[in-house]
Design an enzyme around this catalytic site. Structure first.
Site, PDB file in Angstrom:
ATOM      1  N   TYR A  25     -12.690   4.653  -2.692  1.00  0.00           N
ATOM      2  CA  TYR A  25     -12.345   4.165  -4.232  1.00  0.00           C
ATOM      3  C   TYR A  25     -13.357   4.793  -5.037  1.00  0.00           C
ATOM      4  O   TYR A  25     -13.293   4.463  -6.216  1.00  0.00           O
ATOM      5  CB  TYR A  25     -12.460   2.777  -4.267  1.00  0.00           C
ATOM      6  CG  TYR A  25     -11.248   2.170  -3.336  1.00  0.00           C
ATOM      7  CD1 TYR A  25      -9.829   2.299  -3.525  1.00  0.00           C
ATOM      8  CD2 TYR A  25     -11.533   1.398  -2.340  1.00  0.00           C
ATOM      9  CE1 TYR A  25      -9.008   1.676  -2.829  1.00  0.00           C
ATOM     10  CE2 TYR A  25     -10.663   0.554  -1.606  1.00  0.00           C
ATOM     11  CZ  TYR A  25      -9.203   1.038  -1.835  1.00  0.00           C
ATOM     12  OH  TYR A  25      -8.249   0.639  -0.824  1.00  0.00           O
ATOM     13  N   ASN A  76      -2.729  -2.714 -11.630  1.00  0.00           N
ATOM     14  CA  ASN A  76      -2.987  -1.973 -10.263  1.00  0.00           C
ATOM     15  C   ASN A  76      -3.142  -3.194  -9.359  1.00  0.00           C
ATOM     16  O   ASN A  76      -3.982  -3.996  -9.276  1.00  0.00           O
ATOM     17  CB  ASN A  76      -4.598  -1.249 -10.083  1.00  0.00           C
ATOM     18  CG  ASN A  76      -4.691  -0.929  -8.463  1.00  0.00           C
ATOM     19  OD1 ASN A  76      -3.950  -1.375  -7.737  1.00  0.00           O
ATOM     20  ND2 ASN A  76      -5.690  -0.218  -8.436  1.00  0.00           N
ATOM     21  N   HIS A  82       1.993  -3.964  -1.611  1.00  0.00           N
ATOM     22  CA  HIS A  82       2.785  -3.702  -0.455  1.00  0.00           C
ATOM     23  C   HIS A  82       3.355  -5.260   0.085  1.00  0.00           C
ATOM     24  O   HIS A  82       3.900  -4.914   1.139  1.00  0.00           O
ATOM     25  CB  HIS A  82       1.578  -3.223   0.603  1.00  0.00           C
ATOM     26  CG  HIS A  82       0.846  -2.192   0.106  1.00  0.00           C
ATOM     27  ND1 HIS A  82       1.278  -0.960  -0.673  1.00  0.00           N
ATOM     28  CD2 HIS A  82      -0.337  -2.125  -0.105  1.00  0.00           C
ATOM     29  CE1 HIS A  82       0.280  -0.249  -1.090  1.00  0.00           C
ATOM     30  NE2 HIS A  82      -0.653  -1.012  -0.862  1.00  0.00           N
ATOM     31  N   ASP A  89       8.741  -9.909  -9.154  1.00  0.00           N
ATOM     32  CA  ASP A  89       9.719 -10.696 -10.050  1.00  0.00           C
ATOM     33  C   ASP A  89       9.137 -11.160 -11.371  1.00  0.00           C
ATOM     34  O   ASP A  89       9.685 -11.129 -12.256  1.00  0.00           O
ATOM     35  CB  ASP A  89      10.323 -12.049  -8.888  1.00  0.00           C
ATOM     36  CG  ASP A  89      11.010 -11.869  -8.048  1.00  0.00           C
ATOM     37  OD1 ASP A  89      11.645 -10.518  -7.859  1.00  0.00           O
ATOM     38  OD2 ASP A  89      11.281 -12.770  -7.452  1.00  0.00           O
ATOM     39  N   HIS A 102      -2.755   3.435  -9.018  1.00  0.00           N
ATOM     40  CA  HIS A 102      -3.350   3.261  -7.705  1.00  0.00           C
ATOM     41  C   HIS A 102      -4.622   4.331  -7.674  1.00  0.00           C
ATOM     42  O   HIS A 102      -4.109   5.495  -8.087  1.00  0.00           O
ATOM     43  CB  HIS A 102      -2.508   3.475  -6.373  1.00  0.00           C
ATOM     44  CG  HIS A 102      -1.684   2.274  -6.196  1.00  0.00           C
ATOM     45  ND1 HIS A 102      -2.009   1.031  -6.043  1.00  0.00           N
ATOM     46  CD2 HIS A 102      -0.289   2.500  -6.536  1.00  0.00           C
ATOM     47  CE1 HIS A 102      -0.773   0.378  -6.173  1.00  0.00           C
ATOM     48  NE2 HIS A 102       0.399   1.277  -6.384  1.00  0.00           N
ATOM     49  N   ILE A 103      -5.696   3.653  -7.507  1.00  0.00           N
ATOM     50  CA  ILE A 103      -6.892   4.705  -7.465  1.00  0.00           C
ATOM     51  C   ILE A 103      -6.681   5.756  -6.414  1.00  0.00           C
ATOM     52  O   ILE A 103      -6.939   6.868  -6.311  1.00  0.00           O
ATOM     53  CB  ILE A 103      -8.330   4.019  -7.371  1.00  0.00           C
ATOM     54  CG1 ILE A 103      -8.346   3.081  -8.367  1.00  0.00           C
ATOM     55  CG2 ILE A 103      -9.447   4.677  -7.109  1.00  0.00           C
ATOM     56  CD1 ILE A 103      -9.292   2.133  -8.280  1.00  0.00           C
ATOM     57  N   ARG A 113       0.903   1.324   3.530  1.00  0.00           N
ATOM     58  CA  ARG A 113       0.853   1.425   2.019  1.00  0.00           C
ATOM     59  C   ARG A 113       1.778   2.453   1.535  1.00  0.00           C
ATOM     60  O   ARG A 113       1.622   2.550   0.056  1.00  0.00           O
ATOM     61  CB  ARG A 113      -0.642   1.902   1.943  1.00  0.00           C
ATOM     62  CG  ARG A 113      -1.677   1.081   2.128  1.00  0.00           C
ATOM     63  CD  ARG A 113      -3.242   1.587   1.899  1.00  0.00           C
ATOM     64  NE  ARG A 113      -4.458   1.110   2.550  1.00  0.00           N
ATOM     65  CZ  ARG A 113      -4.685  -0.170   2.556  1.00  0.00           C
ATOM     66  NH1 ARG A 113      -4.588  -0.820   1.413  1.00  0.00           N
ATOM     67  NH2 ARG A 113      -5.884  -0.743   3.287  1.00  0.00           N
TER      68      ARG A 113
HETATM   69  O1  CA2 Z   1      -5.703   2.820  -4.201  1.00  0.00           O
HETATM   70  C1  CA2 Z   1      -5.743   1.506  -4.953  1.00  0.00           C
HETATM   71  O2  CA2 Z   1      -5.701   1.352  -5.886  1.00  0.00           O
HETATM   72  C2  CA2 Z   1      -5.146   0.576  -4.263  1.00  0.00           C
HETATM   73  O3  CA2 Z   1      -4.233  -0.258  -5.034  1.00  0.00           O
HETATM   74  C3  CA2 Z   1      -6.312  -0.427  -3.908  1.00  0.00           C
HETATM   75  C4  CA2 Z   1      -6.027  -1.611  -2.942  1.00  0.00           C
HETATM   76  C5  CA2 Z   1      -5.151  -1.173  -1.777  1.00  0.00           C
HETATM   77  O4  CA2 Z   1      -4.813  -2.386  -0.876  1.00  0.00           O
HETATM   78  C6  CA2 Z   1      -4.154  -0.339  -2.052  1.00  0.00           C
HETATM   79  O5  CA2 Z   1      -3.259  -0.350  -0.792  1.00  0.00           O
HETATM   80  C7  CA2 Z   1      -4.406   0.907  -2.808  1.00  0.00           C
HETATM   81  C8  CA2 Z   1      -7.515  -2.285  -2.466  1.00  0.00           C
HETATM   82  C9  CA2 Z   1      -8.182  -2.904  -3.622  1.00  0.00           C
HETATM   83  C10 CA2 Z   1      -9.338  -3.378  -3.089  1.00  0.00           C
HETATM   84  O6  CA2 Z   1     -10.493  -2.507  -3.691  1.00  0.00           O
HETATM   85  C11 CA2 Z   1     -11.568  -2.453  -2.972  1.00  0.00           C
HETATM   86  C12 CA2 Z   1     -12.496  -1.528  -3.755  1.00  0.00           C
HETATM   87  C13 CA2 Z   1     -13.752  -1.688  -3.143  1.00  0.00           C
HETATM   88  C14 CA2 Z   1     -14.271  -2.046  -1.786  1.00  0.00           C
HETATM   89  C15 CA2 Z   1     -12.886  -2.931  -1.100  1.00  0.00           C
HETATM   90  C16 CA2 Z   1     -11.783  -2.997  -1.858  1.00  0.00           C
END
Ligand code: CA2
Length: 151
Positions: A25, A76, A82, A89, A102-103, A113
């Site tokens: 991320y 986000n 998922h 809704d 999404h990042i 995902r």
């Molecule tokens: O890529 C994205 O932005 C996601 O929405 C991030 C979610 C993930 O479950 C999606 O599949 C994709 C996860 C967010 C958690 O972010 C963290 C950041 C740093 C450390 C741990 C989790």
């Protein structure tokens, strides 16, 4: 009612941005996300109200409240992307234009995902562009709101 405010919603665990898993991320924080989104919106004369929560109901209440004073939503949903019919809704229920961001590039990650419960209620999708993707998402959402473009 103002038509020049955007709700920015970040879902569960996004408060950990920049603190854990930088290889997935990046090193920018949630504060950076909120700043780049607000700056991009401000360039077009919009302001941003930001919410992050690890609790689904808090996110849903914020989405419902947006009906009163926001012109659109950048979201986000984190892992709720998922899994969450109720989040989907809520977004459908308020009938505001939505940008899903999404990042990471979820299409290149685990199969679970690849499914988004939010995708078909969103007019804009930005995936895998890192934190700058939030700026792209809010610009494209404002284009939709102001009638300049779609998608
Ligand atoms: O890529 C994205 O932005 C996601 O929405 C991030 C979610 C993930 O479950 C999606 O599949 C994709 C996860 C967010 C958690 O972010 C963290 C950041 C740093 C450390 C741990 C989790």
């Amino acid at each position: 009612m103002t038509d020049r405010r955007i709700l920015l919603v970040n879902g569960p665990n996004l408060n950990l941005l920049g603190i854990r898993e930088p290889e997935v991320y990046g090193t920018e924080t949630l504060a950076d996300v909120e700043r780049v989104t607000a700056d991009a919106a401000a360039e077009r004369g919009f302001e941003v109200r930001a919410v992050q929560s690890n609790h689904e109901g808090v996110l849903i209440d914020a989405i419902h409240a947006a009906r009163e004073d926001c012109a659109g939503i950048v979201i986000n949903p984190g892992g709720l992307t998922h899994t969450s019919v109720v989040l989907r809704d809520a977004l459908a229920g308020v009938a505001l234009p939505v940008a899903e961001v999404h990042i990471s590039d979820v299409s290149q990650r685990e199969p679970f995902r690849h499914v988004s419960y939010v995708a078909d209620v969103a007019a804009v999708h930005v995936v895998g562009e890192g934190v700058p993707g939030y700026a792209a998402a809010v610009r494209r959402l404002i284009d939709v709101i102001t009638g300049h473009a779609e998608g």
